[in-house]
Write a protein that holds these residues in place. Structure first.
Motif, PDB file in Angstrom:
ATOM      1  N   ILE A 261       0.916  -1.219  -0.149  1.00  0.00           N
ATOM      2  CA  ILE A 261      -0.250   0.061   0.086  1.00  0.00           C
ATOM      3  C   ILE A 261       0.915   1.368  -0.083  1.00  0.00           C
ATOM      4  CG2 ILE A 261      -1.988   1.130   1.204  1.00  0.00           C
ATOM      5  CD1 ILE A 261      -3.009  -0.893   2.326  1.00  0.00           C
ATOM      6  N   ASP A 262       1.344   2.270  -0.946  1.00  0.00           N
ATOM      7  CA  ASP A 262       1.013   3.232  -1.164  1.00  0.00           C
ATOM      8  C   ASP A 262       0.496   4.332  -0.700  1.00  0.00           C
ATOM      9  OD1 ASP A 262       0.540   3.781  -3.769  1.00  0.00           O
ATOM     10  OD2 ASP A 262       1.972   2.625  -4.524  1.00  0.00           O
ATOM     11  N   ASN A 263       0.810   5.784  -0.616  1.00  0.00           N
ATOM     12  CA  ASN A 263       0.567   7.055  -0.953  1.00  0.00           C
ATOM     13  C   ASN A 263       0.406   7.901  -2.491  1.00  0.00           C
ATOM     14  OD1 ASN A 263      -0.548   6.894   1.579  1.00  0.00           O
ATOM     15  ND2 ASN A 263       1.676   7.523   2.915  1.00  0.00           N
ATOM     16  N   GLU A 264       0.616   7.160  -3.350  1.00  0.00           N
ATOM     17  CA  GLU A 264      -0.139   7.553  -4.845  1.00  0.00           C
ATOM     18  C   GLU A 264       0.668   8.924  -5.004  1.00  0.00           C
ATOM     19  OE1 GLU A 264      -4.000   7.597  -5.172  1.00  0.00           O
ATOM     20  OE2 GLU A 264      -4.338   5.395  -4.764  1.00  0.00           O
ATOM     21  N   GLY A 265       2.411   9.394  -4.344  1.00  0.00           N
ATOM     22  CA  GLY A 265       3.181  10.137  -4.344  1.00  0.00           C
ATOM     23  C   GLY A 265       3.554  11.080  -3.392  1.00  0.00           C
ATOM     24  N   ARG A 266       2.154  11.423  -2.791  1.00  0.00           N
ATOM     25  CA  ARG A 266       1.549  12.365  -1.074  1.00  0.00           C
ATOM     26  C   ARG A 266       2.728  12.243  -0.570  1.00  0.00           C
ATOM     27  NH1 ARG A 266      -3.022  11.346  -3.031  1.00  0.00           N
ATOM     28  NH2 ARG A 266      -2.982   9.294  -1.672  1.00  0.00           N
ATOM     29  N   SER A 267       3.728  13.205  -0.493  1.00  0.00           N
ATOM     30  CA  SER A 267       5.089  12.503   0.621  1.00  0.00           C
ATOM     31  C   SER A 267       5.126  13.663   1.956  1.00  0.00           C
ATOM     32  CB  SER A 267       6.051  13.884   0.163  1.00  0.00           C
ATOM     33  OG  SER A 267       5.402  15.218  -0.236  1.00  0.00           O
ATOM     34  N   GLY A 268       3.447  14.359   1.659  1.00  0.00           N
ATOM     35  CA  GLY A 268       3.122  14.982   3.240  1.00  0.00           C
ATOM     36  C   GLY A 268       3.090  13.426   3.874  1.00  0.00           C
ATOM     37  N   CYS A 269       3.164  12.046   3.335  1.00  0.00           N
ATOM     38  CA  CYS A 269       2.432  10.964   3.914  1.00  0.00           C
ATOM     39  C   CYS A 269       3.331   9.958   4.800  1.00  0.00           C
ATOM     40  CB  CYS A 269       1.462  10.417   2.869  1.00  0.00           C
ATOM     41  SG  CYS A 269      -0.216  11.148   2.663  1.00  0.00           S
ATOM     42  N   SER A 270       4.745  10.163   4.087  1.00  0.00           N
ATOM     43  CA  SER A 270       6.036   9.525   4.558  1.00  0.00           C
ATOM     44  C   SER A 270       6.216   9.145   5.042  1.00  0.00           C
ATOM     45  CB  SER A 270       7.095  10.454   3.285  1.00  0.00           C
ATOM     46  OG  SER A 270       6.682   9.788   2.500  1.00  0.00           O
ATOM     47  N   PRO A 271       6.272  10.400   6.503  1.00  0.00           N
ATOM     48  CA  PRO A 271       7.420  10.058   8.131  1.00  0.00           C
ATOM     49  C   PRO A 271       6.183   9.248   8.585  1.00  0.00           C
ATOM     50  CG  PRO A 271       6.629  12.330   7.637  1.00  0.00           C
ATOM     51  CD  PRO A 271       6.009  12.681   6.664  1.00  0.00           C
ATOM     52  N   ALA A 272       6.819   8.171   9.801  1.00  0.00           N
ATOM     53  CA  ALA A 272       6.485   6.946  10.461  1.00  0.00           C
ATOM     54  C   ALA A 272       5.501   7.487  10.985  1.00  0.00           C
ATOM     55  CB  ALA A 272       7.429   6.413  10.978  1.00  0.00           C
ATOM     56  N   GLU A 273       4.949   8.596  11.945  1.00  0.00           N
ATOM     57  CA  GLU A 273       3.963   9.336  12.350  1.00  0.00           C
ATOM     58  C   GLU A 273       3.997  10.509  11.536  1.00  0.00           C
ATOM     59  OE1 GLU A 273       4.306   9.271  16.425  1.00  0.00           O
ATOM     60  OE2 GLU A 273       3.734   7.334  16.942  1.00  0.00           O
ATOM     61  N   ILE A 274       1.703  11.238  11.838  1.00  0.00           N
ATOM     62  CA  ILE A 274       2.021  12.027  11.201  1.00  0.00           C
ATOM     63  C   ILE A 274       0.886  12.672  11.910  1.00  0.00           C
ATOM     64  CG2 ILE A 274       3.105  12.395   8.766  1.00  0.00           C
ATOM     65  CD1 ILE A 274      -0.332  11.733   8.013  1.00  0.00           C
ATOM     66  N   SER A 275       0.157  13.729  11.958  1.00  0.00           N
ATOM     67  CA  SER A 275      -0.957  14.729  12.993  1.00  0.00           C
ATOM     68  C   SER A 275      -2.139  13.791  12.036  1.00  0.00           C
ATOM     69  CB  SER A 275      -0.800  16.611  13.187  1.00  0.00           C
ATOM     70  OG  SER A 275      -1.193  16.124  11.416  1.00  0.00           O
ATOM     71  N   PHE A 276      -3.265  13.767  13.295  1.00  0.00           N
ATOM     72  CA  PHE A 276      -4.264  13.247  12.357  1.00  0.00           C
ATOM     73  C   PHE A 276      -5.234  14.073  10.807  1.00  0.00           C
ATOM     74  CE2 PHE A 276      -8.592  10.101  14.193  1.00  0.00           C
ATOM     75  CZ  PHE A 276      -8.342  10.192  12.230  1.00  0.00           C
ATOM     76  N   ALA A 277      -4.747  15.328  11.232  1.00  0.00           N
ATOM     77  CA  ALA A 277      -5.550  16.666  10.039  1.00  0.00           C
ATOM     78  C   ALA A 277      -4.808  15.842   9.172  1.00  0.00           C
ATOM     79  CB  ALA A 277      -5.081  17.698  11.157  1.00  0.00           C
ATOM     80  N   ALA A 278      -3.242  15.638   9.558  1.00  0.00           N
ATOM     81  CA  ALA A 278      -2.120  15.445   8.097  1.00  0.00           C
ATOM     82  C   ALA A 278      -2.872  14.723   7.130  1.00  0.00           C
ATOM     83  CB  ALA A 278      -1.537  16.076   8.629  1.00  0.00           C
ATOM     84  N   ALA A 279      -3.115  13.343   8.117  1.00  0.00           N
ATOM     85  CA  ALA A 279      -3.069  12.351   7.098  1.00  0.00           C
ATOM     86  C   ALA A 279      -4.569  12.689   6.650  1.00  0.00           C
ATOM     87  CB  ALA A 279      -3.382  11.309   8.411  1.00  0.00           C
ATOM     88  N   MET A 280      -5.638  13.556   7.525  1.00  0.00           N
ATOM     89  CA  MET A 280      -6.668  14.001   6.474  1.00  0.00           C
ATOM     90  C   MET A 280      -5.934  14.654   5.345  1.00  0.00           C
ATOM     91  SD  MET A 280      -9.753  12.622   6.283  1.00  0.00           S
ATOM     92  CE  MET A 280     -10.773  11.530   8.184  1.00  0.00           C
ATOM     93  N   GLU A 281      -5.673  15.426   5.468  1.00  0.00           N
ATOM     94  CA  GLU A 281      -5.651  16.560   4.670  1.00  0.00           C
ATOM     95  C   GLU A 281      -5.282  16.006   3.088  1.00  0.00           C
ATOM     96  OE1 GLU A 281      -5.130  20.431   7.814  1.00  0.00           O
ATOM     97  OE2 GLU A 281      -3.124  19.238   6.638  1.00  0.00           O
TER      98      GLU A 281
END
Length: 503
Positions: A261-281
């Protein structure tokens, strides 16, 4: 009496008894069923020989009967043509569809609520008139949805738009494209009717299909709203938490690149942990896949069903395709089906972002965001606002009905904040409206077919703090365009929301 005469007499008696039994069965037991059967030529002729009631949007009829000089006396006409056809359906000799079918008893005047009117007409020697059906549709929203969808997908495109008033469940817009002109199908000329039907039925784009309620597709990332709701409701995360993400992820128990499973090039998703808001945005697949596995398939299914999946809910128009969150998986070994089993981690992961076997109609996804907009309360969607007599006296007004609390008000408030930030700072920005807080989520769902473009989805509601309209846009085909839920669906949703808000 000799034996031959006695035998013939007994045989004739049995024939007479069989005839009487058949007549009794047809005229007593099956009379109501046969009278309602649209294939009954006598019933069809009678229906066309009296003035059928109006189907109205506001004060404008979108289906009415006009007198004509032929054997049937009245012809059904549809002034709105393609704009309302998926909702009204059509009336022709031998068949009915859409509201013409579901509301036939009222429109034909046979409804029990019109008994007094039938009696008065009989005493006056007048022909029985049908009752009127007034709809919840907002004409501005309906036109905005149709034009925006048509202009976006093009003449060979396919899609649908549904808009709901969150606090009541009133359907404000229901559009399916491509559509058709029902006037040809209502013609009294058999040749005209058959040619029109054959042409429409042979069209690969299926214009006779009401995609709003009869087409279910992978909802893609719009389903992340349901996964997020389950996670907040279960207490796994709140809107201010960090959530696991990552550039790629492979569910336990799987192997091979096709299961990554990947994020289709969305680099904002790459860190091991991100904010819930960033995951949705950023619409991070890995974040919501991990979230779904942590929740487990049972909790995810319960939340989906709370929003309306795996059930029927629209009572005044059909048929309706049931939106699905898979209840079980049946494997096959050497062609033999095995015992049903629960979803495994890989299947649950893909379900978490609206793939695997999750399927939804546009109406269902409109209900999801409508419930969030209504502080968690899921209202039954409805199209029929009032039943009236031919002289416009109101016989019945539909009262809003709350089906259930899909989620708590606290969960709905957190989700609303996440979806507002997705419009303000994320992938849903094409739906932004100046001076209005808009909540929204994009979706681009892979078909699972090599070389085929994905499906585009967009869901939204506004104003976020006290919503008047919730919208779902589904783009099935848009030849010549790169399908992305935000780029194509966002402006359509915006046009519909503005049509409702700018009255």
């Amino acid at each position: 009496m000799n034996k031959p005469i006695r035998t013939v007499s007994i045989f004739c008696m049995f024939l007479f008894l069989a005839l009487m039994a058949n007549v009794t069965y047809l005229q007593f037991w099956r009379s109501e069923e046969l009278n309602k059967d649209p294939r009954n030529a006598r019933v069809a002729a009678a229906a066309f020989s009296r003035e059928r009631g109006l189907i109205q949007v506001g004060e404008d009829p979108i289906a009415r009967s006009v007198p004509v000089d032929d054997q049937y006396k009245y012809l059904r006409v549809y002034p709105g043509k393609e704009l309302y056809a998926p909702v009204t359906g059509y009336l022709q000799l031998g068949s009915q569809t859409g509201l013409e079918r579901s509301q036939n008893e009222v429109l034909s005047g046979e409804d029990p609520r019109l008994f007094v009117n039938r009696l008065v007409d009989l005493l006056k020697g007048d022909t029985n008139q049908g009752g009127n059906v007034s709809l919840t549709l907002d004409p501005k929203a309906q036109r905005a949805a149709y034009r925006a969808l048509r202009d976006t997908v093009g003449p060979d495109g396919e899609g649908s738009v549904v808009a709901i008033q969150p606090k009541t469940g009133r359907i404000l817009a229901m559009v399916s494209f491509p559509s058709y002109d029902p006037n040809e199908l209502a013609s009294h000329s058999r040749d005209v009717r058959e040619k029109a039907y054959d042409r429409l039925d042979a069209n690969e784009h299926q214009p006779l299909l009401n995609r709003a309620i009869q087409t279910r597709l992978f909802p893609g990332s719009t389903f992340k709203v349901v996964t997020a709701a389950a996670a907040i409701e279960e207490g796994l995360y709140n809107q201010d938490d960090q959530v696991p993400s990552g550039a790629t992820w492979q569910a336990p128990g799987t192997s091979g690149s096709q299961n990554v499973i990947d994020n289709e090039g969305r680099s904002g998703c790459s860190p091991a942990e991100i904010s819930f808001a960033a995951a949705m945005e950023n619409s991070c697949n890995t974040a919501f896949a991990k979230m779904a596995v942590k929740l487990g398939p049972k909790k995810l299914r319960e939340t989906a069903e709370a929003f309306g999946f795996n059930s029927d809910y629209l009572e005044d128009l059909g048929p309706q395709a049931r939106s699905v969150f898979p209840k079980e998986v049946v494997d096959t070994i050497d062609g033999e089906p095995q015992d049903p089993r629960e979803l495994n981690d890989a299947e649950t992961a893909r379900s978490g972002f609206g793939q695997f076997s999750v399927q939804a109609t546009p109406l269902q996804m409109a209900m999801v965001v409508s419930a969030i907009a209504n502080r968690g309360g899921l209202m039954r969607p409805y199209l029929v606002d009032q039943i009236q007599t031919a002289s416009f006296d109101v016989l019945e007004t539909t009262e809003p009905e709350k089906l259930r609390d899909a989620i708590s008000p606290q969960t709905a408030a957190q989700l609303t904040d996440l979806l507002v930030s997705t419009v303000d700072d994320g992938t849903a920005s094409p739906a932004a409206i100046d001076g209005v807080k808009v909540a929204g989520k994009t979706g681009t769902a892979q078909r699972g077919v090599e070389g085929k473009a994905p499906y585009g989805w967009f869901v939204s509601f506004a104003p976020a703090e006290n919503a008047e309209v919730a919208v779902a846009v589904m783009i099935q085909e848009a030849p010549g365009k790169e399908i992305a839920g935000g780029q194509l669906g966002g402006p359509i949703a915006k046009a519909v929301m503005e049509a409702v808000l700018n009255k």
